[in-house]
Enzyme design. Structure first.
Site, PDB file in Angstrom:
ATOM      1  N   ARG A  96      -7.243  -0.157  -6.861  1.00 36.28           N
ATOM      2  CA  ARG A  96      -7.377   0.513  -5.812  1.00 36.28           C
ATOM      3  C   ARG A  96      -7.126   2.009  -6.573  1.00 36.28           C
ATOM      4  O   ARG A  96      -6.234   2.563  -7.677  1.00 36.28           O
ATOM      5  CB  ARG A  96      -6.440   0.516  -4.968  1.00 36.28           C
ATOM      6  N   ASN A 106      -6.620  11.684   0.406  1.00 35.57           N
ATOM      7  CA  ASN A 106      -5.790  10.945   1.283  1.00 35.57           C
ATOM      8  C   ASN A 106      -6.300  10.200   2.304  1.00 35.57           C
ATOM      9  O   ASN A 106      -7.521  10.418   2.908  1.00 35.57           O
ATOM     10  CB  ASN A 106      -4.295  11.700   1.980  1.00 35.57           C
ATOM     11  N   LYS A 107      -5.242   9.453   2.974  1.00 32.62           N
ATOM     12  CA  LYS A 107      -6.441   8.841   3.908  1.00 32.62           C
ATOM     13  C   LYS A 107      -7.226   9.106   4.707  1.00 32.62           C
ATOM     14  O   LYS A 107      -7.121  10.997   5.682  1.00 32.62           O
ATOM     15  CB  LYS A 107      -5.586   7.993   5.080  1.00 32.62           C
ATOM     16  N   GLN A 155      -3.601   1.876  10.524  1.00 31.34           N
ATOM     17  CA  GLN A 155      -1.633   2.448   9.648  1.00 31.34           C
ATOM     18  C   GLN A 155      -1.035   3.214  10.439  1.00 31.34           C
ATOM     19  O   GLN A 155       0.646   2.622  10.437  1.00 31.34           O
ATOM     20  CB  GLN A 155      -1.956   2.529   7.926  1.00 31.34           C
ATOM     21  N   ARG A 188       1.314  -1.152   0.174  1.00 25.99           N
ATOM     22  CA  ARG A 188       0.250  -0.011   0.208  1.00 25.99           C
ATOM     23  C   ARG A 188       0.881   1.052  -0.150  1.00 25.99           C
ATOM     24  O   ARG A 188       2.351   1.103  -0.038  1.00 25.99           O
ATOM     25  CB  ARG A 188      -0.998  -0.180   1.920  1.00 25.99           C
ATOM     26  N   GLY A 189       0.184   2.584  -0.075  1.00 27.89           N
ATOM     27  CA  GLY A 189       0.902   3.654   0.046  1.00 27.89           C
ATOM     28  C   GLY A 189       0.880   4.590  -1.365  1.00 27.89           C
ATOM     29  O   GLY A 189       1.592   3.273  -2.363  1.00 27.89           O
ATOM     30  N   ALA A 190       0.965   5.063  -1.677  1.00 32.77           N
ATOM     31  CA  ALA A 190       1.094   5.791  -3.366  1.00 32.77           C
ATOM     32  C   ALA A 190       2.079   5.177  -4.523  1.00 32.77           C
ATOM     33  O   ALA A 190       1.975   4.902  -4.794  1.00 32.77           O
ATOM     34  CB  ALA A 190      -0.014   7.766  -3.643  1.00 32.77           C
ATOM     35  N   ASP A 244      -2.462   9.912  -2.123  1.00 33.72           N
ATOM     36  CA  ASP A 244      -2.579   9.169  -2.881  1.00 33.72           C
ATOM     37  C   ASP A 244      -3.205   9.835  -4.068  1.00 33.72           C
ATOM     38  O   ASP A 244      -2.957   9.313  -5.212  1.00 33.72           O
ATOM     39  CB  ASP A 244      -3.746   8.602  -2.077  1.00 33.72           C
TER      40      ASP A 244
END
Length: 379
Positions: free
Chosen positions: A98, A263-264, A212, A64-66, A253
């Site tokens: 995603r 973002n999250k 996270q 995960r993570g852009a 993201d």
């Protein structure tokens, strides 16, 4: 297909395992991921032998993570080519795994374009696969370099906004080496401040519902010997009110052309709090996260995650019983609203820091100029 095997240091300390790596055992090439769903209790590697396994890993947040999703997407295309699968079919599945993280589709397109170009020039399957792999490795290397430059630009901005050091930084979600080819985005800035003796405290939001921050950012902060404190997301307001936050640093993201930042989920409330308390709200992301094709925040597709991520909690060490494989914390049948991201409008963003420098104030014109400058550098 995917296989898992655990690794641990003989002295009980965590083994240094990269977040992603390409490997070529005798049975054929594979993509090896550090399974982030098992952290911090276990460091387990997930071995993907085809693109479908990687798609599953992306959707489950094992990777995960852009920025790292972009790297993974590129390697996934290379893996499909090397294993003799339909590259375009694999690319389509990977790019859609995603929808919010634009880096994923950017990485997929780069490797796919390299493969197509090699085929168009008369290259055979092996040459075309090699071209896709070279493109993935180049993207991996570029992201590591971008991480270093973002850290330098971000620290310079912090020192400009907050002279004297002793920074108390609040961060959300996870933006370190686990999401990057290097040391990360927003976390890399905090890490640079720590190494320069200018970080007083890293405030780490738990980042509900998947934690996270608690599982991953605290894990990275501890490994780097940083002074950090974990807090629940809804405790952030009391920190601001007590004057304990000097700056908010988050990743992204997707950044729309007008400077809106996805973002999250939980990032937008922090931006509102920061504005009210006159605290800088800084977004750190590579230029590849800026999407000129997305005009504004309303045009960003926000991924909706399964409800059981809210109604259940998971732990690798505990026997699970819920529908999603977790421990139920809400009555059976409870409906849950679970967007993976929220969108912060540009007027609440103090600056966007990229490897090409910082944009402040955040405007469509300034972002377009930065993207143009970046393209000129890479051409």
């Amino acid at each position: 297909m995917a296989d898992q095997y655990a690794q641990s240091g003989e002295d009980g300390r965590p083994t240094e395992i990269p977040a992603i790596r390409w490997d070529e055992p005798p049975e054929g090439p594979v993509l090896v991921l550090l399974d982030q769903t098992r952290l911090p209790t276990e460091e387990v590697e997930l071995v993907c032998t085809d693109a479908s396994a990687l798609v599953d890993a992306i959707r489950s947040l094992a990777v995960r993570g852009a920025p790292l999703l972009g790297i993974a997407g590129a390697y996934g295309v290379a893996l499909a080519a090397a294993r003799g699968f339909d590259v375009d079919e694999a690319a389509l599945a990977l790019a859609g795994a995603r929808p919010t993280a634009v880096n994923l589709s950017v990485g997929v397109r780069r490797a796919q374009a390299a493969h197509r170009d090699a085929v168009a020039k008369g290259g055979g399957p092996e040459q075309a696969a090699g071209a896709a792999l070279a493109a993935a490795r180049r993207l991996h290397r570029e992201d590591a370099e971008a991480s270093t430059r973002m850290a330098a630009h971000g620290l310079a901005l912090l020192d400009e906004l907050l002279p004297g050091g002793g920074h108390r930084i609040l961060t959300h979600c996870n933006t370190g080496a686990l999401v990057s080819g290097g040391e990360g985005t927003a976390f890399a800035v905090a890490l640079a401040a720590h190494r320069e003796g200018r970080l007083r405290r890293l405030w780490v939001d738990e980042t509900r519902p998947l934690l996270q921050g608690a599982r991953l950012t605290a894990y990275e902060a501890a490994r780097n010997g940083m002074a950090y404190t974990l807090l629940t997301d809804n405790a952030a307001g009391s920190l601001f009110a007590a004057g304990e936050v000097d700056a908010v640093l988050i990743g992204a993201d997707r950044i729309a052309a007008d400077g809106s930042v996805a973002n999250k989920v939980g990032s937008y409330p922090l931006a509102v709090l920061a504005r009210y308390h006159h605290v800088p709200f800084i977004v750190v992301a590579p230029v590849t996260t800026v999407d000129p094709e997305t005009p504004d925040g309303a045009s960003i597709e926000v991924e909706q995650r399964p409800g059981f991520e809210v109604t259940e909690v998971t732990s690798p060490q505990v026997t699970m019983s819920g529908a999603g494989g977790g421990i139920p914390v809400a009555p059976l049948g409870t409906q849950a609203y679970n967007p993976a991201f929220d969108v912060t409008p540009p007027e609440l963003v103090t600056a966007i820091v990229t490897e090409e420098g910082a944009v402040s104030p955040v405007t469509a014109e300034a972002l377009a100029e930065l993207c143009d400058r970046s393209r000129q550098v890479t051409i």
